[in-house]
Motif scaffolding. Sequence first.
Motif, short mmCIF file in Angstrom:
data_model
loop_
_atom_site.label_atom_id
_atom_site.label_comp_id
_atom_site.label_asym_id
_atom_site.label_seq_id
_atom_site.Cartn_x
_atom_site.Cartn_y
_atom_site.Cartn_z
N THR A 34 -6.66 -9.28 -5.84
CA THR A 34 -6.54 -10.33 -4.83
C THR A 34 -7.85 -10.56 -4.06
OG1 THR A 34 -4.29 -9.51 -4.62
CG2 THR A 34 -4.98 -11.12 -3.00
N LYS A 45 4.54 -11.19 -1.37
CA LYS A 45 3.63 -11.83 -2.32
C LYS A 45 4.42 -12.86 -3.15
CE LYS A 45 0.20 -9.15 -0.94
NZ LYS A 45 -1.18 -8.88 -1.19
N THR A 71 0.83 -1.20 0.00
CA THR A 71 0.00 0.00 0.00
C THR A 71 0.87 1.26 0.00
OG1 THR A 71 -1.65 -1.25 1.24
CG2 THR A 71 -1.94 1.13 1.18
C1 LIG Z 1 -1.69 -7.44 -0.87
C2 LIG Z 1 -2.16 -6.47 -1.85
C3 LIG Z 1 -2.16 -5.08 -1.59
C4 LIG Z 1 -1.82 -4.51 -0.27
O1 LIG Z 1 -0.55 -4.79 0.10
P1 LIG Z 1 -0.06 -4.54 1.61
O2 LIG Z 1 1.32 -5.12 1.51
O3 LIG Z 1 -0.96 -5.29 2.53
O4 LIG Z 1 -0.06 -3.09 1.84
C5 LIG Z 1 -2.57 -4.22 -2.59
N1 LIG Z 1 -2.97 -4.69 -3.78
C6 LIG Z 1 -3.01 -6.00 -4.06
C7 LIG Z 1 -3.49 -6.45 -5.41
C8 LIG Z 1 -2.61 -6.93 -3.11
O5 LIG Z 1 -2.65 -8.24 -3.38
#
Ligand SMILES: *Cc1c(COP(=O)(O)O)cnc(C)c1O
Length: 382
Positions: A140, A191, A62
């Motif tokens: 997601t 991720k 984020t």
């Molecule tokens: C996980 C995710 C986020 C948010 O990421 P954070 O690391 O929790 O801030 C934003 N966009 C997508 C598509 C995600 O999978």
Amino acid sequence: MKPRLMLPGPTPIPEKILNTLSYPLINHRGEEFAYILKEVIEGLRWVFQTKNDIMILPCSGTGGMEAVVVNALSPGDKVLCIINGVFGERFATIANCFGINVERLDFKTAQPFDLKIIEQRLEQDNNKEIKAVLMVHSETSTSMLNPLKEVSDLVKNHGCLMLVDGISSVGTVDIKNDEWGIDFLITASQKGFLVPPGLTFVSVSEKGWQAVKSSKSPRFYWDFRKHKEFMIKGQPFTTTPISLFFALKESLSFMKNQGLENIFKNYDFLTRITREAIRAIGLSLLIPDDKMASRSVTAILVPDGITPDMIKKKIKQDFNIELAGGQKDLKDKIFRIGHLGYQDPMDILSTISALEITLLRLGFNLKGSGVKTIQELLKDVQ
Ligand SMILES: *Cc1c(COP(=O)(O)O)cnc(C)c1O
């Protein structure tokens, strides 16, 4: 039971990578760090399939979204934000926070983008008021893979900037960053990178840099110009999670050993067996079309009489498996199986097996066997 993290991040991580987290810390302004930084940037370029600069920011995904907004855009700029889930919504919210004039292109949650509508809107913009298009690649929250190449083509024709949240897709599916003309592509360490949360990676194109230089948005911590100035010296702008750089270096060499093709193939296969198993059990996929399926997560509609919380709690209690629930509108409707990070078909087999027992214990009659379906699919690949 052994803990199993079947989430769309954080993910399981190979022991060899985790072990690097116990290495003694080094000076982040020293030569050793400069060497590691150079190597991880090369590795990230390889995963992103780009020659562009890559910013490494000490934050979650984020933070990367916010960094891109303040670096690429100025207050009052008009942007088109395409939304079909929670993270598309988040991109719009962040842009709004910084005084960007956000025009929303809303599609229903879990419904595909209508490319015709996007095309028409961009064609209508004769005066080139639209400064950028914002979209999420792998949404997601719904497990939908949005058509990045197709939207990129439309954006190329228009000539505005392309800002992409690829947080859960980079490293799981083929993205031709440069060929498709993506100006800012965001992803995060927890991720597809086999690294704990804490680092975010953003590629910035030449055109992107022009925007960074002319942006009037206030920024200090996120200022890409500062990050680049220090990067050239082989240093982070501010103190950074040094241990995560050890892990990232190790994970990129692990990924290189596998090769991008094989990594993508593995995610394709994990996605396929998860989806086929769910169908065999007699549950419905939130995204029925395989071509639109995210490779990092699969969302499943809960059957009548069972809530996502019941499944999540019971499978955690009985099998120590972590599944994800739904967010916002989908909170009571879906649960999600992550197949992201260090996962293989046996992890999916175990999860599906545990899910079947859990569903039986909750009184749901299975239509068929997901486990058997996966075994059949596995039998055919060698
Ligand atoms: C996980 C995710 C986020 C948010 O990421 P954070 O690391 O929790 O801030 C934003 N966009 C997508 C598509 C995600 O999978």
